[in-house]
Design an enzyme around this catalytic site. Sequence first.
Site, PDB file in Angstrom:
ATOM      1  N   ARG A 105       0.760  -1.349   0.137  1.00 56.24           N
ATOM      2  CA  ARG A 105       0.088   0.098  -0.088  1.00 56.24           C
ATOM      3  C   ARG A 105       0.903   1.350  -0.230  1.00 56.24           C
ATOM      4  NH1 ARG A 105      -4.850   2.067  -1.437  1.00 56.24           N
ATOM      5  NH2 ARG A 105      -6.035   2.761   0.316  1.00 56.24           N
ATOM      6  N   THR A 391      -9.841  -0.126  -9.832  1.00 53.62           N
ATOM      7  CA  THR A 391      -8.689  -1.031  -9.422  1.00 53.62           C
ATOM      8  C   THR A 391      -8.726  -2.083 -10.389  1.00 53.62           C
ATOM      9  OG1 THR A 391      -9.070  -0.388  -7.092  1.00 53.62           O
ATOM     10  CG2 THR A 391      -8.356  -2.612  -7.592  1.00 53.62           C
ATOM     11  N   GLU A 411      -5.992   4.132  -7.565  1.00 52.44           N
ATOM     12  CA  GLU A 411      -7.221   4.660  -6.938  1.00 52.44           C
ATOM     13  C   GLU A 411      -8.251   5.052  -7.951  1.00 52.44           C
ATOM     14  OE1 GLU A 411      -9.782   6.105  -4.240  1.00 52.44           O
ATOM     15  OE2 GLU A 411      -8.793   4.572  -4.238  1.00 52.44           O
ATOM     16  N   ASP A 431      -7.742   8.162  -0.126  1.00 52.93           N
ATOM     17  CA  ASP A 431      -8.588   7.253   0.740  1.00 52.93           C
ATOM     18  C   ASP A 431      -8.428   7.248   2.137  1.00 52.93           C
ATOM     19  OD1 ASP A 431      -9.467   5.538  -1.400  1.00 52.93           O
ATOM     20  OD2 ASP A 431      -8.010   4.000  -1.105  1.00 52.93           O
ATOM     21  N   SER A 456      -7.920   0.775   3.101  1.00 47.50           N
ATOM     22  CA  SER A 456      -8.462   0.126   1.742  1.00 47.50           C
ATOM     23  C   SER A 456      -9.391  -0.698   1.991  1.00 47.50           C
ATOM     24  CB  SER A 456      -7.149  -0.238   1.069  1.00 47.50           C
ATOM     25  OG  SER A 456      -7.639  -1.052  -0.236  1.00 47.50           O
ATOM     26  N   SER A 457     -10.235  -0.942   0.632  1.00 46.49           N
ATOM     27  CA  SER A 457     -11.223  -1.917   0.890  1.00 46.49           C
ATOM     28  C   SER A 457     -10.988  -3.260  -0.092  1.00 46.49           C
ATOM     29  CB  SER A 457     -12.662  -1.517   0.254  1.00 46.49           C
ATOM     30  OG  SER A 457     -13.311  -0.709   1.253  1.00 46.49           O
ATOM     31  N   GLY A 478     -13.661  -2.205  -7.361  1.00 45.16           N
ATOM     32  CA  GLY A 478     -15.053  -1.534  -7.058  1.00 45.16           C
ATOM     33  C   GLY A 478     -15.030  -0.636  -5.839  1.00 45.16           C
ATOM     34  N   GLY A 479     -13.563  -0.183  -5.571  1.00 40.09           N
ATOM     35  CA  GLY A 479     -13.862   0.757  -4.390  1.00 40.09           C
ATOM     36  C   GLY A 479     -14.256   0.093  -3.302  1.00 40.09           C
TER      37      GLY A 479
END
Length: 572
Positions: A105, A391, A411, A431, A456-457, A478-479
């Site tokens: 990340r 993503t 992002e 984010d 993050s997801s 997909g965020g």
Amino acid sequence: MRYLLLAIAFVLSPAIADEPQPEIATGRGEIKSARADTYMAVTANPHASRAAERILARGGTAVDAAIAAQMVLGLVEPQSSGIGGGAFMLSYDAAQERLQYYDGRETAPAGVDEDYFMADGGPRPFLQAVIGGYSVGVPGVVRMLELAHQRDGKLPWADLFQPAIELAESGFAVSPRLHQLLQSLPQVAARPAIAGYFFDARGAPLPVGHLLKNPEYAQTLRTIATGGADAFYGGAIAEAIVRAVAEDPLNPGQLTMKDMAAYRAVVRDPLCSSFLQYRVCGADAPSSGGTSVGAILGILGQFPLRDLEVGSHELTHLFIEASELAFADRNTYSADSDFVSVPSESMVASGYLTERAELIDPAAATEAVPGDPVAFEQKRLMAQSPELPNTSHLVIVDRYGNGVSMTTSIETGFGSRLLVKGFLLNNQLTDFSFTPKYADGALVANRIQPGKRPRSSMAPTIVFNGDGSMRLLVGSPGGSRIIDYTARTILYHLGLGVPIAEAIAAGNIGAIGSRVELEPGYFSADTVARLEEKGHRVVQRELNSGIHAIAIVNGKLLGGADPRREGSAVGR
């Protein structure tokens, strides 16, 4: 264009090519699972899948193939991921029965402070933060991939860059999806370099089929191939990144050469939880994917799932309620565990999830509030960050029985819009929560701080059978909706016995906030009406997931690429 339903290219081994393929009635045309005996790769673009297959055919590991695929994705799917961004990877070593979680990340520059996204007493407007250098974090994917290769790779590092180098020099055809996003996303051509690369002299997006070459990217990859990650985090490449960020004429950022040199990828323990007879393992903090996917499935596992049908109002209601409970905890507690205490294990503990499941009324919607998985001195309320749905995700199984599930991102679509040495830079700092404090003065867990990784997801997931063998590798872009896409696919496939390609293609559900999102064309009018009667505020909208998965059933590899995008599954 409602969906880019492109043909999924499947390369089948001769031994199983004539076997019956599961036919899937989804309303989106006939979809079949890819099948293979030896190895398989599923990525977001056929070029990347073929690059991964090329490495697997040479005897490379799943990590080797993932590196090759990522380098190609940064070329042909630049809107979604690339070496200017970050990633989370789960890597399973079959020989050692070891699962590793690699954290690549991005990190915040040392020059930021907790009010970085505040202006005039409130949070900055999103578009003022997203474009230009202001929200560029230190890219992490190159350092992460090098670390993973050192531990789990087999072929020479430099060899893994060759497919992308060749394609960058020979050129690739602009895909329908890339063309569509160039047309539809705001301010793609915000800076001269990106405008000159993706648009013609009249300012129109390059048409579908245009042969696009990127010799500058090829040279960048050659430099990294020969010099390793150090050649990216220092020298001419790092200098170009820092210069583009610091000298952006409209929205400069804080990134420095010291920030680049200080970046380290991290090996962390994956977070594993129980769902029925399976062990579901995902990315722990700073990702909220592992805790939230685990929580949704753990809650749903308390109900008689086999009595319910896909698309029914009963099952959809339970999924919505479980998701909203998981997101209430996620928004409260999830952040970078190097900076704040994140009660990950408690958030997926079976006893806690049993208590959460008891809050669900099968007959009515209820307000989801955060639970108290551990005793915190100060209860944090909800803090949002505008995580958007661009993503990429890939899954790979090699001939040795190793597996990789990796989610990778810059992002928003086209990231910061800063094109440097042939690749795009991320805008992942968005984010973080833009607001560092709540109204009562309590600190937001996901506030920005120097060196911190934004929540993050991304939810790369590997599911294991009770005997420890791999059963499913899955994930999606997909965020924040990544969590629901991934959990729904696991639920349908493992909880209800739906074949993997059908589970991927089934209708998406989004339950991440104050409303319920249903993908149109998948849910009956009766289901929608029944959900509204239960008190759900239902909105029907396109939910453009990119779910990729490999299921392992009776020794066979069964793969699926989301028909909503342009991915492919290949294997032998």
